[in-house]
Design a protein around this motif. Structure first.
Motif: not given
Length: 185
Positions: A107-114, A119-122
């Motif tokens: 879940v933590e890894m998935t949250l990092k992806q999200l 962030e990439r999309h502002g």
């Protein structure tokens, strides 16, 4: 009497006072050449006008198509960033009896992806700190809490984070606000 003076003034004009109207000979080569030149210029200008109109119409049509495509595919990049997040969540659900630690790590890894996609999309989080002054442009206070240790109209707690996309508010942060206790007023 005045009528007689007007009539006599009009009769004082002689034929020699009037300038003759020039007669144009139809076979005058200079005039024929000038007329042909003017007609050619008119045809050229008319053709240029038709081409400009067609070009303008084509440009308008192309820009409408481009706008329609931009609207249709505006979130394409964001959607591409969300696919790995969905994949990670589906993989976590496929595990039969995951340990709590393994589930938490996934879940933590998935949250990092999200968060990385956001962030990439502002897409920015609005998470006001306790004691921060309420900003009605970014925060929505849903309750007032009497307190002695905070100024009035400051954040006591965040109930739900808010989000901004570039400079546009998507959702205000839902907060509780401090209310000055009656002894302070």
């Amino acid at each position: 009497m005045q009528e007689q003076e007007n009539n006599s003034a009009a009769s004082d004009v002689t034929a020699s006072d009037l300038s003759p109207i020039p007669v144009i000979a139809l076979n005058d080569q200079r005039l024929i050449a000038q007329l042909a030149k003017t007609e050619a210029l008119l045809a050229e200008t008319s053709d240029a006008l038709l081409r400009a109109r067609a070009d303008s119409e084509n440009t308008r049509r192309r820009s409408q198509d481009d706008m329609a495509k931009a609207r249709k595919f505006a979130i394409e990049s964001f959607a591409e960033a969300m696919v790995p997040v969905k994949d990670s969540l589906e993989m976590a659900l496929m595990l039969d009896w995951p340990s709590f630690e393994a589930l938490r790590e996934g879940v933590e890894m998935t949250l990092k992806q999200l968060n990385s996609a956001f962030e990439r999309h502002g897409l920015l989080e609005i998470t006001p700190a306790r004691g921060e002054k309420i900003d009605p442009e970014k925060h929505q206070a849903v309750a007032l809490i009497p307190t002695n240790d905070q100024e009035s109209n400051t954040v006591v707690s965040v109930l739900q984070k808010g989000y901004m996309l570039a400079d546009r508010l998507l959702r205000p942060a839902i907060v509780t606000a401090a209310q000055a206790s009656p002894s302070k007023t």
